[in-house]
Design an enzyme around this catalytic site. Sequence first.
Site, PDB file in Angstrom:
ATOM      1  N   SER A  21      -2.824  10.325   1.132  1.00  0.00           N
ATOM      2  CA  SER A  21      -4.409   9.418   1.155  1.00  0.00           C
ATOM      3  C   SER A  21      -5.673  10.160   0.777  1.00  0.00           C
ATOM      4  O   SER A  21      -6.323   9.698  -0.087  1.00  0.00           O
ATOM      5  CB  SER A  21      -4.508   9.176   2.525  1.00  0.00           C
ATOM      6  OG  SER A  21      -3.636   8.179   2.896  1.00  0.00           O
ATOM      7  N   ASP A 312       3.190   4.554   8.768  1.00  0.00           N
ATOM      8  CA  ASP A 312       4.018   5.177   7.778  1.00  0.00           C
ATOM      9  C   ASP A 312       5.115   5.995   8.390  1.00  0.00           C
ATOM     10  O   ASP A 312       6.222   6.295   7.806  1.00  0.00           O
ATOM     11  CB  ASP A 312       3.400   5.915   6.670  1.00  0.00           C
ATOM     12  CG  ASP A 312       2.396   5.282   5.812  1.00  0.00           C
ATOM     13  OD1 ASP A 312       2.468   4.024   5.860  1.00  0.00           O
ATOM     14  OD2 ASP A 312       1.465   5.555   5.433  1.00  0.00           O
ATOM     15  N   ARG A 343      10.199  -2.485   5.218  1.00  0.00           N
ATOM     16  CA  ARG A 343      10.803  -1.367   6.190  1.00  0.00           C
ATOM     17  C   ARG A 343      11.448  -1.960   7.042  1.00  0.00           C
ATOM     18  O   ARG A 343      12.276  -1.058   7.858  1.00  0.00           O
ATOM     19  CB  ARG A 343       9.739  -0.320   6.375  1.00  0.00           C
ATOM     20  CG  ARG A 343       9.225   0.374   4.789  1.00  0.00           C
ATOM     21  CD  ARG A 343       8.375   1.489   5.250  1.00  0.00           C
ATOM     22  NE  ARG A 343       8.215   2.363   3.988  1.00  0.00           N
ATOM     23  CZ  ARG A 343       7.142   2.947   3.890  1.00  0.00           C
ATOM     24  NH1 ARG A 343       5.855   3.075   4.657  1.00  0.00           N
ATOM     25  NH2 ARG A 343       6.845   3.501   2.746  1.00  0.00           N
TER      26      ARG A 343
HETATM   27  C1  S3P Z   1      -3.100   4.170   2.876  1.00  0.00           C
HETATM   28  C2  S3P Z   1      -3.110   2.935   3.861  1.00  0.00           C
HETATM   29  C3  S3P Z   1      -1.891   2.520   4.734  1.00  0.00           C
HETATM   30  C4  S3P Z   1      -0.771   3.464   4.357  1.00  0.00           C
HETATM   31  C5  S3P Z   1      -0.580   4.098   3.107  1.00  0.00           C
HETATM   32  C6  S3P Z   1      -1.630   4.676   2.554  1.00  0.00           C
HETATM   33  C7  S3P Z   1      -4.271   4.584   2.552  1.00  0.00           C
HETATM   34  O1  S3P Z   1      -1.471   1.301   3.854  1.00  0.00           O
HETATM   35  O2  S3P Z   1       0.445   2.760   4.848  1.00  0.00           O
HETATM   36  O3  S3P Z   1       0.686   4.699   2.804  1.00  0.00           O
HETATM   37  O4  S3P Z   1      -4.202   5.721   1.848  1.00  0.00           O
HETATM   38  O5  S3P Z   1      -5.298   3.954   2.674  1.00  0.00           O
HETATM   39  P1  S3P Z   1      -2.161  -0.199   4.451  1.00  0.00           P
HETATM   40  O6  S3P Z   1      -3.722  -0.003   4.164  1.00  0.00           O
HETATM   41  O7  S3P Z   1      -1.666  -1.322   3.596  1.00  0.00           O
HETATM   42  O8  S3P Z   1      -1.995  -0.197   5.862  1.00  0.00           O
END
Ligand code: S3P
Length: 424
Positions: A21, A312, A343
């Site tokens: 992220s 995650d 998932r």
């Molecule tokens: C992320 C937000 C999450 C996460 C993804 C990365 C991000 O998704 O599951 O792996 O970097 O902002 P969601 O915003 O759909 O919850």
Amino acid sequence: MQLMTNKQGLNGTIRVPGDKSISHRSIMFGALAKGTTTVTNFLMGEDCLSTIGAFRALGITIDVSPDKIVVHGKGWDGLQKPTGILDVGNSGTTIRLMLGILAGRSFDTMIEGDASIAKRPMGRVMEPLREMGATFEAKEDNFAPVKVIGTNLRPVEYTLPVASAQVKSAIIFAALQAKGETTIIEKEKTRDHTEQMIRQFGGEVTVDDLVIRVSGNQQFQGQAVVVPGDISSAAFFIVAGLIVPNSKIRLENVGINPTRTGIIDVVKAMGGKIIVEKTSAAGDEPAGTITVETSELKGIEIGGDIIPRLIDELPVIALLASQATGKTTIKDAEELKVKETNRIDAVVTELSKMGVAIVGTEDGMIIEGQQTLHGATVKSYGDHRMGMTLQIAALLADSDVILENADAINVSYPNFFEDVASLY
Ligand code: S3P
């Protein structure tokens, strides 16, 4: 491929790769800032390389070398209309955040991804952005490919119907280009790396618990970004260290931003031996050393506002639960259905093949503990976190586990199998 087994013990130290992220956002802010941004410990996984590819196609020079990434940002107006379609590959973060960035530019862009991206909902991002004046054309008005018709944006007050850092971040990127102040109200607290990086790049954002306020017309300056290790990658070794007999694993330089540490709370609640020592200097995203040891675990109930803090990690947490005593219930996690694959279905199907008593529910899973893991032929569904979860499960299997489509792990952890082997 045939997966590794190990019931003798995993011992040693791992430095997991950079946070996915934060790596994405470092390229985005670097491209939108004026001047040079250097990024160290950047995650060289396929998803983050998709973000680099997208910004190169938008006219930004990005130098990639083994020890650092250098982004030559030119400010918001430095982005240029790409000649072709932007391809985000498997990356949900790239496409959703780019929708917020591109919505406020003065050109049109086509953006697409792989077969998994084409099934993931984009309406959740387009809806608030449309309230800000954005214009999109998408398949069934919800799916990629998406055409973004760039325009001037106005601020909005928006209450998020889902707990999603991607949706929140897309609105923030749009708000940074709008005239006036945007207010975003979160349902539950989600990862706040975008907010942190606005401040790091010299911008302003106000956060009051679940309420985020951000003004438009903000300009950023290039920075040096040091990316901590990804706790979502460390999660596989946290679980391995807890469930493989005679193990002790030390994970160095792991990001421990409180919006991401739900797995640590869960391990503690299950009675696992886990020690977290904070190491990073003030000002950066927090990082620390995590040490885990083989533990007796008990089943628990996981739900409510912890879910976005470990979303995650839930596939590998389901595996962890299968080795505890008693039952574990995961609820309030319907978001799992719209990840790289569904998932809930994938975890239930594949762990069942290995002999785990696990059932899917509308919003999670129920997992029986003290399960013996058996050999099987299992699938990743092209989902990196499924592939890695199944390798950790295979460690305890009583016969061969064959994983189909193991390459999926390259999305977030290209050296994963080598790092597992290094603990033998
Ligand atoms: C992320 C937000 C999450 C996460 C993804 C990365 C991000 O998704 O599951 O792996 O970097 O902002 P969601 O915003 O759909 O919850």
